[in-house]
Write an enzyme that holds these catalytic residues in place. Structure first.
Site, PDB file in Angstrom:
ATOM      1  N   LYS A 115       0.806  -1.223   0.000  1.00 27.69           N
ATOM      2  CA  LYS A 115       0.000   0.000   0.000  1.00 27.69           C
ATOM      3  C   LYS A 115       0.836   1.268   0.000  1.00 27.69           C
ATOM      4  O   LYS A 115       0.398   2.298  -0.494  1.00 27.69           O
ATOM      5  CB  LYS A 115      -0.981   0.004   1.177  1.00 27.69           C
ATOM      6  CG  LYS A 115      -2.097  -1.004   0.999  1.00 27.69           C
ATOM      7  CD  LYS A 115      -3.246  -0.739   1.961  1.00 27.69           C
ATOM      8  CE  LYS A 115      -4.363  -1.742   1.754  1.00 27.69           C
ATOM      9  NZ  LYS A 115      -5.385  -1.677   2.792  1.00 27.69           N
ATOM     10  N   LYS A 196      -4.623 -11.328  -6.643  1.00 24.53           N
ATOM     11  CA  LYS A 196      -5.840 -11.522  -5.845  1.00 24.53           C
ATOM     12  C   LYS A 196      -6.894 -10.479  -6.227  1.00 24.53           C
ATOM     13  O   LYS A 196      -6.553  -9.363  -6.625  1.00 24.53           O
ATOM     14  CB  LYS A 196      -5.526 -11.505  -4.347  1.00 24.53           C
ATOM     15  CG  LYS A 196      -5.392 -10.153  -3.749  1.00 24.53           C
ATOM     16  CD  LYS A 196      -5.382 -10.192  -2.221  1.00 24.53           C
ATOM     17  CE  LYS A 196      -5.185  -8.770  -1.751  1.00 24.53           C
ATOM     18  NZ  LYS A 196      -5.081  -8.569  -0.347  1.00 24.53           N
ATOM     19  N   LYS A 199     -10.083  -4.403  -4.531  1.00 22.79           N
ATOM     20  CA  LYS A 199     -10.720  -3.193  -5.058  1.00 22.79           C
ATOM     21  C   LYS A 199      -9.707  -2.258  -5.723  1.00 22.79           C
ATOM     22  O   LYS A 199     -10.080  -1.376  -6.477  1.00 22.79           O
ATOM     23  CB  LYS A 199     -11.523  -2.485  -3.974  1.00 22.79           C
ATOM     24  CG  LYS A 199     -10.671  -2.087  -2.812  1.00 22.79           C
ATOM     25  CD  LYS A 199     -11.417  -1.246  -1.821  1.00 22.79           C
ATOM     26  CE  LYS A 199     -10.492  -0.823  -0.725  1.00 22.79           C
ATOM     27  NZ  LYS A 199     -10.240  -1.843   0.278  1.00 22.79           N
TER      28      LYS A 199
HETATM   29  P1  AMP Z   1     -11.075  -5.461   3.773  1.00 26.56           P
HETATM   30  O1  AMP Z   1     -12.124  -4.914   2.916  1.00 26.56           O
HETATM   31  O2  AMP Z   1      -9.695  -5.252   3.287  1.00 26.56           O
HETATM   32  O3  AMP Z   1     -11.301  -5.062   5.202  1.00 26.56           O
HETATM   33  O4  AMP Z   1     -11.254  -7.051   3.717  1.00 26.56           O
HETATM   34  C1  AMP Z   1     -12.334  -7.690   4.328  1.00 26.56           C
HETATM   35  C2  AMP Z   1     -12.109  -9.188   4.392  1.00 26.56           C
HETATM   36  O5  AMP Z   1     -12.101  -9.755   3.074  1.00 26.56           O
HETATM   37  C3  AMP Z   1     -10.775  -9.611   5.024  1.00 26.56           C
HETATM   38  O6  AMP Z   1     -11.000 -10.742   5.856  1.00 26.56           O
HETATM   39  C4  AMP Z   1      -9.931  -9.979   3.847  1.00 26.56           C
HETATM   40  O7  AMP Z   1      -8.934 -10.929   4.182  1.00 26.56           O
HETATM   41  C5  AMP Z   1     -10.967 -10.591   2.913  1.00 26.56           C
HETATM   42  N1  AMP Z   1     -10.543 -10.545   1.499  1.00 26.56           N
HETATM   43  C6  AMP Z   1     -10.206  -9.437   0.798  1.00 26.56           C
HETATM   44  N2  AMP Z   1      -9.861  -9.769  -0.479  1.00 26.56           N
HETATM   45  C7  AMP Z   1     -10.003 -11.128  -0.577  1.00 26.56           C
HETATM   46  C8  AMP Z   1      -9.816 -12.075  -1.640  1.00 26.56           C
HETATM   47  N3  AMP Z   1      -9.428 -11.689  -2.846  1.00 26.56           N
HETATM   48  N4  AMP Z   1     -10.040 -13.394  -1.364  1.00 26.56           N
HETATM   49  C9  AMP Z   1     -10.446 -13.782  -0.120  1.00 26.56           C
HETATM   50  N5  AMP Z   1     -10.642 -12.933   0.907  1.00 26.56           N
HETATM   51  C10 AMP Z   1     -10.429 -11.623   0.695  1.00 26.56           C
END
Ligand code: AMP
Ligand code: TRP
Length: 326
Positions: A115, A196, A199
């Site tokens: 990041k 992966k 967003k």
């Molecule tokens: P965040 O929006 O970054 O707070 O992510 C929310 C949750 O989604 C966290 O548990 C992340 O580890 C999971 N997450 C985000 N991207 C992925 C992905 N591509 N595959 C699986 N889990 C994800």
């Protein structure tokens, strides 16, 4: 015996995608409904301030995520749903943990490196300190289980290290938590299945609010691999393997059953079917989200803020005493 405590959070920082759903949110609902845990789920709004935003966007992102929690099936009766910033103990414990955290540990964090990009010196201290706030989120509630995608494992490792360090220095205070993954701990991007789904690469995302037409178009365009066989092979067929995981986790069919089902069909047929499975899974979520009023979402969180706040406050008093603050 008391149930094991489980906690997880999601940042309000843009639209939820299928990776968030299959790696986290859908799993949260299953864990909540299993009845096996005492569940806490929160919106990590303080964490989300480490990325660019305007106040107007932030309000919209937070309220949207509150409604998504409820639309996905999280319940203020079965779980404690709360807002991180409503509970000052998170910031307070993060500060105390900061004083135990070596800068070197934070500098090694993959998420910080990604990041902050090439300009680590101009990245904010908040982005650098992100994992310490996350450790506070978990340790305040004595949680042993943390359901997350595998991108959060390194942060949980730090959480365990800090718990151990604090306990060794001040006496047993914190539980060392473990992460819990789904069958899809890392959903890959539709346009580049070696990266992966994130967003930060919207072109490869299926968003939970996408219309059926958008879902069909995106899946039709999803990068597939050479060859014709629908077969799970992460190394040689990362695109098809990713689509098999999407199908399997939404339809409940096993990957091997799907391989058999699509053995004689081409990629195009398979992709069309994956799109229908996604549309079918997201339609009820989208319909429910339209019906969740902001006021019902707000009252669900207000109730949770009180419950979580009382637990966090008690833990903070214990921590302050242990370290010698009056
Ligand atoms: P965040 O929006 O970054 O707070 O992510 C929310 C949750 O989604 C966290 O548990 C992340 O580890 C999971 N997450 C985000 N991207 C992925 C992905 N591509 N595959 C699986 N889990 C994800
Ligand atoms: N860092 C997590 C993410 O980006 C969100 C988060 C913040 C979290 N605090 C947490 C997850 C505590 C689990 C437990 O996905």
């Amino acid at each position: 015996m008391a149930k094991p405590i489980l906690i997880s959070g999601i940042q309000p920082s843009g639209k939820l995608h299928l990776g968030n759903y299959l790696g986290a949110l859908k799993h949260f609902v299953e864990l909540q409904n299993s009845g096996k845990y005492r569940c806490f789920f929160f919106i990590a709004d303080l964490h989300s301030l480490t990325e660019p935003y305007t106040p107007k966007e932030k309000v919209a992102q937070i309220t949207d995520l509150m409604r998504s929690f409820l639309a996905a099936g999280l319940s203020p009766i079965k779980s404690v749903l709360f807002m991180q910033s409503a509970i000052p103990a998170h910031s307070e414990l993060a500060w105390i943990l900061n004083t135990l955290t070596p800068m070197g540990e934070l500098r090694r964090m993959t998420q910080f490196k990604e990041k902050s990009g090439v300009s680590a010196e101009s990245a904010s201290v908040g982005l650098f300190d992100y994992p310490v706030l996350m450790a506070a989120d978990v340790l305040l509630y004595d949680a042993g289980v943390v359901p997350v995608g595998d991108d959060q494992d390194q942060h949980l490792e730090l959480t365990r290290t800090l718990a151990r360090k604090f306990n060794a220095r001040f006496g047993k205070t914190f539980v060392e938590p473990k992460s819990l993954h789904t069958a899809v701990p890392r959903l890959m991007s539709l346009d580049d299945p070696t990266k992966k789904m994130s967003k930060s690469r919207p072109a490869g995302c299926l968003f939970l609010d996408d219309s059926p037409a958008e879902i069909r178009t995106k899946l039709g365009r999803a990068t597939t691999d050479s060859g014709k066989e629908v077969k799970y092979d992460e190394k040689h067929k990362p695109g098809i393997s990713n689509l098999l995981l999407i199908h399997s986790s939404l339809s409940g069919a096993s990957v091997s059953a799907l391989e058999k089902r699509y053995a004689r069909k081409g990629y195009a047929d398979f992709k069309r079917n994956v799109a229908e499975v996604v549309v079918k899974a997201l339609t009820p979520y989208q319909a429910k989200k339209k019906k969740v009023s902001l006021s019902s979402a707000k009252s669900a969180f207000t109730k949770g803020d009180k419950a979580a706040g009382a637990i966090a406050e008690k833990k903070t008093v214990e921590v302050k005493k242990k370290v010698g603050l009056l």
